[in-house]
Design a protein around this motif. Structure first.
Motif, PDB file in Angstrom:
ATOM      1  N   VAL A   1     -54.164   0.395   6.166  1.00 43.97           N
ATOM      2  CA  VAL A   1     -54.714   0.356   7.517  1.00 43.97           C
ATOM      3  C   VAL A   1     -54.131   1.513   8.311  1.00 43.97           C
ATOM      4  N   LYS A   2     -55.020   2.350   8.851  1.00 46.12           N
ATOM      5  CA  LYS A   2     -54.586   3.454   9.696  1.00 46.12           C
ATOM      6  C   LYS A   2     -54.745   3.036  11.146  1.00 46.12           C
ATOM      7  N   LEU A   3     -53.703   3.277  11.949  1.00 43.26           N
ATOM      8  CA  LEU A   3     -53.650   2.767  13.318  1.00 43.26           C
ATOM      9  C   LEU A   3     -53.393   3.889  14.324  1.00 43.26           C
ATOM     10  N   LYS A   4     -53.845   3.652  15.537  1.00 42.35           N
ATOM     11  CA  LYS A   4     -53.575   4.551  16.659  1.00 42.35           C
ATOM     12  C   LYS A   4     -52.643   3.838  17.627  1.00 42.35           C
ATOM     13  N   SER A   5     -51.582   4.502  18.022  1.00 46.00           N
ATOM     14  CA  SER A   5     -50.592   3.886  18.898  1.00 46.00           C
ATOM     15  C   SER A   5     -51.204   3.502  20.239  1.00 46.00           C
ATOM     16  N   PRO A   6     -50.766   2.367  20.821  1.00 43.24           N
ATOM     17  CA  PRO A   6     -51.230   1.997  22.162  1.00 43.24           C
ATOM     18  C   PRO A   6     -50.712   2.982  23.191  1.00 43.24           C
ATOM     19  N   PRO A   7     -51.348   3.067  24.368  1.00 43.75           N
ATOM     20  CA  PRO A   7     -50.964   4.058  25.375  1.00 43.75           C
ATOM     21  C   PRO A   7     -49.506   3.986  25.800  1.00 43.75           C
ATOM     22  N   ASN A   8     -48.937   2.772  25.849  1.00 44.07           N
ATOM     23  CA  ASN A   8     -47.563   2.640  26.339  1.00 44.07           C
ATOM     24  C   ASN A   8     -46.546   2.525  25.215  1.00 44.07           C
ATOM     25  N   ALA A   9     -46.896   2.981  24.020  1.00 47.93           N
ATOM     26  CA  ALA A   9     -45.954   2.924  22.899  1.00 47.93           C
ATOM     27  C   ALA A   9     -44.737   3.788  23.196  1.00 47.93           C
ATOM     28  N   GLY A  10     -43.570   3.273  22.859  1.00 42.09           N
ATOM     29  CA  GLY A  10     -42.333   4.014  23.066  1.00 42.09           C
ATOM     30  C   GLY A  10     -41.712   3.843  24.428  1.00 42.09           C
ATOM     31  N   THR A  11     -42.373   3.118  25.326  1.00 44.14           N
ATOM     32  CA  THR A  11     -41.795   2.881  26.648  1.00 44.14           C
ATOM     33  C   THR A  11     -40.994   1.593  26.625  1.00 44.14           C
ATOM     34  N   THR A  12     -40.095   1.444  27.579  1.00 46.44           N
ATOM     35  CA  THR A  12     -39.255   0.241  27.650  1.00 46.44           C
ATOM     36  C   THR A  12     -39.630  -0.656  28.815  1.00 46.44           C
ATOM     37  N   ASP A  13     -40.545  -0.205  29.667  1.00 42.12           N
ATOM     38  CA  ASP A  13     -40.898  -0.994  30.843  1.00 42.12           C
ATOM     39  C   ASP A  13     -41.737  -2.214  30.488  1.00 42.12           C
ATOM     40  N   HIS A  14     -42.636  -2.061  29.519  1.00 42.45           N
ATOM     41  CA  HIS A  14     -43.533  -3.156  29.152  1.00 42.45           C
ATOM     42  C   HIS A  14     -43.631  -3.235  27.631  1.00 42.45           C
ATOM     43  N   ALA A  15     -43.895  -4.443  27.141  1.00 46.68           N
ATOM     44  CA  ALA A  15     -44.155  -4.599  25.717  1.00 46.68           C
ATOM     45  C   ALA A  15     -45.472  -3.909  25.384  1.00 46.68           C
ATOM     46  N   PRO A  16     -45.529  -3.138  24.282  1.00 50.48           N
ATOM     47  CA  PRO A  16     -46.748  -2.409  23.952  1.00 50.48           C
ATOM     48  C   PRO A  16     -47.887  -3.343  23.591  1.00 50.48           C
ATOM     49  N   GLY A  17     -49.109  -2.874  23.822  1.00 55.98           N
ATOM     50  CA  GLY A  17     -50.276  -3.643  23.426  1.00 55.98           C
ATOM     51  C   GLY A  17     -50.558  -3.480  21.942  1.00 55.98           C
ATOM     52  N   MET A  18     -51.656  -4.086  21.498  1.00 58.24           N
ATOM     53  CA  MET A  18     -52.018  -4.007  20.095  1.00 58.24           C
ATOM     54  C   MET A  18     -52.523  -2.613  19.765  1.00 58.24           C
ATOM     55  N   PRO A  19     -52.007  -1.975  18.705  1.00 55.34           N
ATOM     56  CA  PRO A  19     -52.518  -0.667  18.299  1.00 55.34           C
ATOM     57  C   PRO A  19     -53.992  -0.762  17.903  1.00 55.34           C
ATOM     58  N   GLU A  20     -54.695   0.350  18.058  1.00 59.29           N
ATOM     59  CA  GLU A  20     -56.112   0.398  17.693  1.00 59.29           C
ATOM     60  C   GLU A  20     -56.258   0.650  16.202  1.00 59.29           C
ATOM     61  N   VAL A  21     -57.127  -0.123  15.547  1.00 58.63           N
ATOM     62  CA  VAL A  21     -57.384   0.050  14.121  1.00 58.63           C
ATOM     63  C   VAL A  21     -58.409   1.161  13.952  1.00 58.63           C
ATOM     64  N   LEU A  22     -58.047   2.207  13.211  1.00 55.67           N
ATOM     65  CA  LEU A  22     -58.949   3.332  12.973  1.00 55.67           C
ATOM     66  C   LEU A  22     -59.726   3.164  11.675  1.00 55.67           C
ATOM     67  N   THR A  23     -59.030   2.866  10.589  1.00 53.99           N
ATOM     68  CA  THR A  23     -59.690   2.658   9.302  1.00 53.99           C
ATOM     69  C   THR A  23     -58.973   1.575   8.514  1.00 53.99           C
ATOM     70  N   VAL A  24     -59.742   0.874   7.690  1.00 60.80           N
ATOM     71  CA  VAL A  24     -59.208  -0.132   6.774  1.00 60.80           C
ATOM     72  C   VAL A  24     -59.847   0.141   5.422  1.00 60.80           C
ATOM     73  N   SER A  25     -59.041   0.431   4.417  1.00 59.48           N
ATOM     74  CA  SER A  25     -59.609   0.774   3.115  1.00 59.48           C
ATOM     75  C   SER A  25     -58.814   0.129   1.994  1.00 59.48           C
TER      76      SER A  25
END
Length: 214
Positions: free
Chosen positions: A185-209
């Motif tokens: 599964v290839k994923l795209k990081s959520p917009p707030n990934a790597g920040t400490t202010d909020h828990a990150p959202g679910m990454p976007e699924v790009l491909t599943v093979s």
């Protein structure tokens, strides 16, 4: 005083190393490897209510895993809804772990620029780690195991909490992963990934093979 030859060699190495670092960073992407066994009936066929079964250690800590809300939300999107102890049709156990591991670059669409799979560990990139999330579905009331899915993410970050959203997204991307035992599964990081202010959202699924294991 620095040796002129040493300075020259260090400069050449730095110039040569920088393109390689950029190439590897561009090729790596965010991927999870998923393995599934057993069969999980379609949620649409009948009400798919569940309850979590924490381990003793999880129960003592008062939390099953970081970002548990992501897991519940992802299950809800696939027709699985949290229910009471009496109404639950499935018991779901959740286990996650992080351990140091040797570097294993996953084969992908990188062409000649990426390091080969199973290549040597390069110490200047940092220590490699393997993060794993396993979901096991047990049928109620008899308690027999119906299905197990595991997602694995490899990176160089010892903080397991940052890997959990990717593991959850990978494990649920194409639940129940019918038709093949192993997937990538290839994923795209959520917009707030790597920040400490909020828990990150679910990454976007790009491909599943599916992965060819032959």
């Amino acid at each position: 005083m620095n040796n002129p030859m040493e300075c020259f060699v260090k400069t050449v190495l730095s110039i040569c190393l920088l393109p390689m670092l950029v190439t590897l960073a561009g090729c790596a992407g965010v991927t999870t490897d998923v393995a599934a066994t057993g069969a999980l009936p379609a949620a649409a066929s009948q009400p798919a209510t569940y309850r979590f079964a924490p381990t003793p250690a999880q129960a003592d800590a008062g939390e099953m895993l970081p970002y548990q809300a992501l897991l519940s939300a992802g299950l809800a999107q696939r027709g699985f809804n949290a229910g009471t102890t009496e109404a639950a049709r499935y018991l779901i156990s959740v286990a996650w772990a992080t351990r140091p591991a040797d570097v294993k670059v996953v084969d992908g669409d990188c062409g000649a620029g990426c390091a080969p799979a199973g290549g040597p560990s390069l110490p200047w990139f940092g220590r490699p780690y393997v993060h794993t999330l396993t979901l096991r579905f047990f049928a109620l009331p008899d308690g027999g195991e119906l299905y197990k899915v595991s997602a694995v993410k490899r990176d160089r970050n010892a903080d397991a909490r940052e890997a959990v959203p990717y593991l959850v997204a990978g494990a649920l991307a194409r639940l129940p992963y019918a038709g093949a035992p192993q997937w990538r599964v290839k994923l795209k990081s959520p917009p707030n990934a790597g920040t400490t202010d909020h828990a990150p959202g679910m990454p976007e699924v790009l491909t599943v093979s599916p992965v060819d294991t032959q």
